[in-house]
Write a protein that holds these residues in place. Structure first.
Motif, PDB file in Angstrom:
ATOM      1  N   ASP A 133      12.923 -26.633  -9.116  1.00 12.63           N
ATOM      2  CA  ASP A 133      12.568 -27.388 -10.316  1.00 12.63           C
ATOM      3  C   ASP A 133      12.067 -26.497 -11.449  1.00 12.63           C
ATOM      4  N   ARG A 134      12.121 -25.188 -11.242  1.00 10.74           N
ATOM      5  CA  ARG A 134      11.670 -24.263 -12.291  1.00 10.74           C
ATOM      6  C   ARG A 134      12.862 -23.556 -12.941  1.00 10.74           C
ATOM      7  N   LYS A 135      12.678 -23.169 -14.183  1.00 10.88           N
ATOM      8  CA  LYS A 135      13.687 -22.367 -14.895  1.00 10.88           C
ATOM      9  C   LYS A 135      13.656 -20.954 -14.305  1.00 10.88           C
ATOM     10  N   LEU A 136      14.803 -20.467 -13.853  1.00 12.31           N
ATOM     11  CA  LEU A 136      14.865 -19.119 -13.285  1.00 12.31           C
ATOM     12  C   LEU A 136      15.444 -18.147 -14.314  1.00 12.31           C
ATOM     13  N   ILE A 137      14.620 -17.158 -14.683  1.00 13.45           N
ATOM     14  CA  ILE A 137      15.061 -16.089 -15.587  1.00 13.45           C
ATOM     15  C   ILE A 137      15.295 -14.851 -14.718  1.00 13.45           C
ATOM     16  N   ALA A 138      16.560 -14.505 -14.511  1.00  9.88           N
ATOM     17  CA  ALA A 138      16.913 -13.389 -13.622  1.00  9.88           C
ATOM     18  C   ALA A 138      17.408 -12.199 -14.447  1.00  9.88           C
ATOM     19  N   CYS A 139      16.742 -11.046 -14.274  1.00  4.86           N
ATOM     20  CA  CYS A 139      17.089  -9.831 -15.002  1.00  4.86           C
ATOM     21  C   CYS A 139      17.564  -8.766 -14.016  1.00  4.86           C
ATOM     22  N   LEU A 140      18.700  -8.160 -14.311  1.00  6.86           N
ATOM     23  CA  LEU A 140      19.270  -7.120 -13.445  1.00  6.86           C
ATOM     24  C   LEU A 140      19.472  -5.853 -14.252  1.00  6.86           C
ATOM     25  N   GLU A 141      18.918  -4.744 -13.756  1.00  2.00           N
ATOM     26  CA  GLU A 141      19.210  -3.451 -14.365  1.00  2.00           C
ATOM     27  C   GLU A 141      20.314  -2.766 -13.570  1.00  2.00           C
ATOM     28  N   ASP A 172      19.160 -19.690 -14.362  1.00  2.00           N
ATOM     29  CA  ASP A 172      19.286 -20.506 -15.575  1.00  2.00           C
ATOM     30  C   ASP A 172      19.486 -19.617 -16.793  1.00  2.00           C
ATOM     31  N   ILE A 173      18.777 -18.498 -16.823  1.00  2.00           N
ATOM     32  CA  ILE A 173      18.964 -17.485 -17.865  1.00  2.00           C
ATOM     33  C   ILE A 173      19.258 -16.174 -17.160  1.00  2.00           C
ATOM     34  N   ALA A 174      20.407 -15.578 -17.456  1.00  2.00           N
ATOM     35  CA  ALA A 174      20.832 -14.342 -16.782  1.00  2.00           C
ATOM     36  C   ALA A 174      20.878 -13.197 -17.788  1.00  2.00           C
ATOM     37  N   VAL A 175      20.205 -12.092 -17.427  1.00  2.00           N
ATOM     38  CA  VAL A 175      20.107 -10.938 -18.322  1.00  2.00           C
ATOM     39  C   VAL A 175      20.514  -9.672 -17.574  1.00  2.00           C
TER      40      VAL A 175
END
Length: 451
Positions: free
Chosen positions: A343-351, A374-377
């Motif tokens: 139920d949470r917004k997932l902000i996933a960041c990959l280097e 939900d947000i992919a970086v």
């Protein structure tokens, strides 16, 4: 026994140096640069070189063993002097084998999960006061060093890395251990700079299985088709014990593992970690720990350092750091966090930081890896590409590889940090995946951000 380390400052090398010092060896070493925490830890034991650099005068005929680290080059002045004197030169894994050839060797291999599984096994042993020797690729809570060697312990548990042994020994490390008991957690093409094709990479695991001692045991993840193929194809006379992800459920953000005694809350989460747990259970049972004792111990396991490590949490915010970089691990880790906090917004960041991930040909393996977010970086440094002397990876190649129209891509550390710190983390989960640090991101600042 006088032992000299060429490139003593590495994470693995300095831990082995400390372990030998603790065992009573006379240890010396050299390096051209040593960083924290290696520097302080070596200094505390009197093992820090007096000056940085390579000095042939360090190499004398009374040295009984030279241990050569991957950081050294084939033309290293100290290595050349050692070769000229005819001294015995060991790679890191070769020396570990020498230290353990009269013990029962337990080797944990796999493209991903091996550090976590090794850590789980050691946690269980530590919990029940069972003394074992070990080598693991992460600093563990309750353990002083990542390497521990004794004369008396019967078992040694070794994390089996498939990367090269040394600059002058091109064999994968895990080919040198000759395990009595082994595990393979998964096979997903990696280290493209060394293993140019999938077949060539998978062949290394087939060789590993064939090197298990006759009458030994292979524990394997039967949900991974490549692992299944390798194990079933071997003609080696060994016992084969398959495992799969156990039944579990998530209730109010807590993972409950199904056991013969009923549902048990555990600290780790995600299907891949539950799969790792099943493999660790088989290994521990073959080391003499019964099932009930395993479950009692594993309930308190919080995870290995940098492996889905919770770095901050407040009322409705949480942040995790993970070492994930291979496509399969990135996908598994992203899904795990989303399933844990649906139920949470997932902000996933990959280097993108490793040789493989910065290779234009390999990039297509990342298709769909960030779909659970939900947000992919994606962050990558063009400087890292140049340092590794790779062909330049373009913005368009990355965008095309992940097959996600709303993918956000940064190449500038300052702009990435500004983006991150501008996010609203209310009712959100932040996942930072990298074997680097996003061009200098201060994780302490991230913790304050989530406060």
């Amino acid at each position: 026994m006088r032992t000299h380390f060429i490139a003593i400052g590495g994470a693995a090398m300095h831990n082995l140096a400390l372990a030998l010092h603790n065992k009573g060896y006379q240890v010396t070493g050299s390096d051209d640069a040593i960083f924290e925490p290696s520097k302080s830890r070596l200094d505390k034991k009197g093992l820090l070189p007096h000056e940085m650099g390579w000095f042939p005068k360090n190499i004398t005929s009374d040295i009984e063993a030279i241990i050569l680290g991957m950081h050294a080059k084939v033309d290293n002045p100290e290595l050349l002097k050692a070769q000229k004197l005819g001294l015995k030169i060991y790679s890191y894994p070769e020396f570990l084998y020498e230290q353990s050839k009269n013990k029962t060797r337990v080797v944990i291999g796999g493209s991903h999960g091996k550090t976590t599984i090794t850590s789980m096994i050691l946690h269980v042993m530590h919990f029940h006061n069972i003394e074992v020797d070990y080598m693991v690729g992460a600093q563990l809570e309750g353990f002083e060093t990542m390497v521990h060697l004794t004369h008396e312990n019967d078992f040694i548990v070794l994390e089996g890395d498939e990367y090269l042994s040394s600059p002058i020994d091109r064999r994968p490390k895990f080919h040198l251990y000759q395990p009595n008991i082994a595990l393979i957690s998964g096979i997903a093409w990696d280290h493209i700079n060394v293993f140019p094709t999938v077949d060539n990479y998978e062949e290394q695991f087939a060789i590993f299985v064939n090197l298990i001692t006759k009458g030994g045991i292979i524990v394997y993840n039967e949900e991974d088709q490549a692992v299944k193929n390798v194990v079933e194809a071997t003609q080696n006379t060994i016992r084969k014990l398959a495992y799969q992800t156990p039944n579990y459920k998530i209730v109010n953000g807590v993972t409950l593992l199904e056991t013969p005694e009923g549902s048990m809350p555990i600290e780790v989460f995600g299907a891949h970690n539950l799969n790792n747990l099943a493999g660790a259970k088989w290994i521990c049972q073959n080391m003499g720990v019964d099932e009930a004792d395993f479950y009692e111990a594993i309930a308190t396991f919080k995870g290995a350092s940098k492996r889905l490590e919770k770095i901050a949490e407040s009322k409705n915010k949480v942040a995790y750091k993970d070492f994930a970089h291979s496509p399969s691990k990135v996908s598994a880790t992203t899904k795990a966090v989303k399933n844990q906090y649906p139920d949470r917004k997932l902000i996933a960041c990959l280097e993108l930081h490793t040789y493989s991930s910065l290779n234009a040909e390999f990039l297509k393996e990342y298709q769909g890896a960030l779909d659970a977010a939900d947000i992919a970086v994606v962050f990558y440094s063009p400087d890292a590409v140049k340092i590794k002397q790779l062909e330049e990876v373009t913005y368009d190649q990355i965008a095309q590889s992940f097959q996600r129209d709303d993918l956000i891509i940064y190449t500038n550390p300052k702009q990435f940090k500004e983006f991150l710190f501008a996010q609203n983390f209310d009712n959100a989960a932040l996942l930072l995946m990298s074997s680097g640090n996003y061009g200098g991101l201060d994780f302490e600042e991230v913790k304050e951000l989530m406060g």
